[in-house]
Design a protein around this motif. Structure first.
Motif, PDB file in Angstrom:
ATOM      1  N   ILE A 176       4.722  13.770  13.306  1.00 32.01           N
ATOM      2  CA  ILE A 176       4.373  12.407  12.924  1.00 32.01           C
ATOM      3  C   ILE A 176       3.455  11.817  13.988  1.00 32.01           C
ATOM      4  N   HIS A 177       2.333  11.252  13.561  1.00 31.84           N
ATOM      5  CA  HIS A 177       1.387  10.589  14.462  1.00 31.84           C
ATOM      6  C   HIS A 177       1.779   9.115  14.554  1.00 31.84           C
ATOM      7  N   HIS A 178       2.105   8.665  15.762  1.00 34.34           N
ATOM      8  CA  HIS A 178       2.474   7.264  15.966  1.00 34.34           C
ATOM      9  C   HIS A 178       1.201   6.466  16.238  1.00 34.34           C
ATOM     10  N   LEU A 179       0.915   5.561  15.332  1.00 35.68           N
ATOM     11  CA  LEU A 179      -0.357   4.833  15.336  1.00 35.68           C
ATOM     12  C   LEU A 179      -0.277   3.627  16.261  1.00 35.68           C
ATOM     13  N   ASP A 180      -1.123   3.632  17.302  1.00 36.24           N
ATOM     14  CA  ASP A 180      -1.258   2.472  18.172  1.00 36.24           C
ATOM     15  C   ASP A 180      -2.661   1.896  17.977  1.00 36.24           C
ATOM     16  N   ALA A 181      -3.004   0.863  18.739  1.00 33.82           N
ATOM     17  CA  ALA A 181      -4.291   0.181  18.542  1.00 33.82           C
ATOM     18  C   ALA A 181      -5.472   1.124  18.743  1.00 33.82           C
ATOM     19  N   ARG A 182      -5.401   2.028  19.729  1.00 32.21           N
ATOM     20  CA  ARG A 182      -6.502   2.955  19.962  1.00 32.21           C
ATOM     21  C   ARG A 182      -6.650   3.929  18.791  1.00 32.21           C
ATOM     22  N   ALA A 183      -5.535   4.546  18.380  1.00 28.49           N
ATOM     23  CA  ALA A 183      -5.582   5.515  17.278  1.00 28.49           C
ATOM     24  C   ALA A 183      -6.007   4.849  15.977  1.00 28.49           C
ATOM     25  N   LEU A 184      -5.670   3.567  15.819  1.00 26.67           N
ATOM     26  CA  LEU A 184      -6.043   2.843  14.604  1.00 26.67           C
ATOM     27  C   LEU A 184      -7.553   2.838  14.400  1.00 26.67           C
ATOM     28  N   ARG A 185      -8.305   2.831  15.504  1.00 28.31           N
ATOM     29  CA  ARG A 185      -9.774   2.861  15.390  1.00 28.31           C
ATOM     30  C   ARG A 185     -10.237   4.123  14.669  1.00 28.31           C
ATOM     31  N   GLY A 186      -9.474   5.194  14.818  1.00 28.40           N
ATOM     32  CA  GLY A 186      -9.826   6.439  14.152  1.00 28.40           C
ATOM     33  C   GLY A 186      -9.688   6.382  12.641  1.00 28.40           C
ATOM     34  N   LEU A 187      -8.901   5.432  12.139  1.00 32.46           N
ATOM     35  CA  LEU A 187      -8.711   5.278  10.689  1.00 32.46           C
ATOM     36  C   LEU A 187      -9.408   4.029  10.152  1.00 32.46           C
ATOM     37  N   SER A 188     -10.355   3.504  10.917  1.00 34.51           N
ATOM     38  CA  SER A 188     -10.942   2.212  10.574  1.00 34.51           C
ATOM     39  C   SER A 188     -12.062   2.291   9.532  1.00 34.51           C
ATOM     40  N   HIS A 189     -11.977   3.240   8.648  1.00 32.84           N
ATOM     41  CA  HIS A 189     -12.961   3.366   7.570  1.00 32.84           C
ATOM     42  C   HIS A 189     -12.242   3.930   6.341  1.00 32.84           C
ATOM     43  N   PRO A 190     -12.477   3.353   5.157  1.00 31.55           N
ATOM     44  CA  PRO A 190     -11.772   3.845   3.957  1.00 31.55           C
ATOM     45  C   PRO A 190     -11.964   5.333   3.685  1.00 31.55           C
ATOM     46  N   LEU A 191     -13.154   5.872   3.963  1.00 37.05           N
ATOM     47  CA  LEU A 191     -13.366   7.301   3.711  1.00 37.05           C
ATOM     48  C   LEU A 191     -12.501   8.151   4.635  1.00 37.05           C
ATOM     49  N   ARG A 192     -12.291   7.708   5.867  1.00 35.58           N
ATOM     50  CA  ARG A 192     -11.431   8.465   6.780  1.00 35.58           C
ATOM     51  C   ARG A 192     -10.002   8.504   6.263  1.00 35.58           C
ATOM     52  N   VAL A 193      -9.550   7.387   5.723  1.00 35.24           N
ATOM     53  CA  VAL A 193      -8.200   7.345   5.158  1.00 35.24           C
ATOM     54  C   VAL A 193      -8.100   8.340   4.000  1.00 35.24           C
ATOM     55  N   GLN A 194      -9.121   8.374   3.138  1.00 33.07           N
ATOM     56  CA  GLN A 194      -9.126   9.298   1.998  1.00 33.07           C
ATOM     57  C   GLN A 194      -9.189  10.748   2.456  1.00 33.07           C
ATOM     58  N   ASP A 232      -4.823  -4.236   8.335  1.00 29.85           N
ATOM     59  CA  ASP A 232      -4.853  -4.771   6.965  1.00 29.85           C
ATOM     60  C   ASP A 232      -5.655  -3.853   6.050  1.00 29.85           C
ATOM     61  N   MET A 233      -6.820  -3.388   6.528  1.00 29.63           N
ATOM     62  CA  MET A 233      -7.647  -2.475   5.727  1.00 29.63           C
ATOM     63  C   MET A 233      -6.875  -1.200   5.417  1.00 29.63           C
ATOM     64  N   LEU A 234      -6.183  -0.661   6.416  1.00 30.62           N
ATOM     65  CA  LEU A 234      -5.413   0.563   6.217  1.00 30.62           C
ATOM     66  C   LEU A 234      -4.304   0.347   5.197  1.00 30.62           C
ATOM     67  N   MET A 235      -3.600  -0.772   5.296  1.00 33.13           N
ATOM     68  CA  MET A 235      -2.534  -1.069   4.344  1.00 33.13           C
ATOM     69  C   MET A 235      -3.084  -1.209   2.916  1.00 33.13           C
ATOM     70  N   HIS A 236      -4.242  -1.859   2.769  1.00 35.72           N
ATOM     71  CA  HIS A 236      -4.851  -1.991   1.444  1.00 35.72           C
ATOM     72  C   HIS A 236      -5.269  -0.624   0.896  1.00 35.72           C
ATOM     73  N   GLU A 237      -5.793   0.246   1.745  1.00 35.65           N
ATOM     74  CA  GLU A 237      -6.158   1.600   1.310  1.00 35.65           C
ATOM     75  C   GLU A 237      -4.929   2.363   0.832  1.00 35.65           C
ATOM     76  N   MET A 238      -3.831   2.218   1.555  1.00 33.92           N
ATOM     77  CA  MET A 238      -2.596   2.902   1.161  1.00 33.92           C
ATOM     78  C   MET A 238      -2.092   2.371  -0.181  1.00 33.92           C
ATOM     79  N   ALA A 239      -2.133   1.051  -0.353  1.00 36.65           N
ATOM     80  CA  ALA A 239      -1.685   0.462  -1.624  1.00 36.65           C
ATOM     81  C   ALA A 239      -2.565   0.937  -2.776  1.00 36.65           C
ATOM     82  N   THR A 240      -3.866   1.031  -2.533  1.00 32.15           N
ATOM     83  CA  THR A 240      -4.795   1.508  -3.565  1.00 32.15           C
ATOM     84  C   THR A 240      -4.495   2.962  -3.924  1.00 32.15           C
TER      85      THR A 240
END
Length: 196
Positions: free
Chosen positions: A11-29, A109-117
């Motif tokens: 499990i990857h524990h997401l902190d503020a620095r790691a969150l930058r790595g997911l800061s784009h919808p395509l990365r989440v996908q 917030d963007m990450l949460m919206h991507e997950m909900a989508t």
């Protein structure tokens, strides 16, 4: 013959620095697709997601910089670069939701919206395709909702119990060789609502 030991999930524990790595919808996908479908090349992911291979290559490298994906050389031939998810899942640090930085709060917030989508898309896909599944699978699915009156402590307790119950079904020995076993997605959502 002894039963195999269940593998511990990474499990990857997401902190503020790691969150930058997911800061784009395509990365989440991309990360979601690698976790669900397994290793792939940037070109394969581009075709699957309707993107250019240049875009998927760039965002895969960004995900790798933050430790979300890694090379999967055992799959490649020649110059082909294969990628795999580095972890089985992600957990949020609760502090992200109240971080002093508007950029961090906007990113979560963007990450949460991507997950909900993604959850809504998965459910809609099932509804649209359920006629292609055997009747026993149609009967084995669920789309329920409940409204309870709870305190924050009880809501947290309920979430923990639901997660523990779901985890108790992971890697069951009788499923390993079962011919009718399939991967099943479980979504849980628990949130307060305003009632007037």
């Amino acid at each position: 013959m002894p039963e195999p030991e269940p593998q511990e999930r990474l499990i990857h524990h997401l902190d503020a620095r790691a969150l930058r790595g997911l800061s784009h919808p395509l990365r989440v996908q991309l990360l979601y697709t690698l976790r669900i479908d397994g290793p792939a090349t940037a070109s394969q992911l581009a075709e699957k997601l309707g993107e250019s291979s240049g875009a998927t290559s760039y965002h895969l490298r960004q995900l790798a910089t933050y430790g979300f994906v890694a090379d999967a050389p055992e799959h490649g031939k020649g110059r082909e670069r294969w990628w795999r998810a580095a972890h089985d899942g992600t957990m949020f640090d609760d502090a992200l939701f109240t971080d002093a930085s508007p950029a961090v709060r906007g990113a979560i917030d963007m990450l949460m919206h991507e997950m909900a989508t993604t959850h809504a898309r998965e459910l809609s896909t099932w509804i649209g395709n359920r006629h292609t599944w055997p009747e026993k699978w149609v009967q084995g699915t669920d789309m329920s909702d409940f409204t309870l009156r709870l305190t924050p402590r009880l809501a947290t307790e309920l979430n923990e119990k639901m997660h523990a119950l779901v985890e108790s079904y992971r890697d069951l020995p009788e499923v390993a060789d079962a011919p009718d076993a399939e991967r099943v997605r479980i979504h849980t959502h628990a949130f307060p609502i305003t009632t007037d």
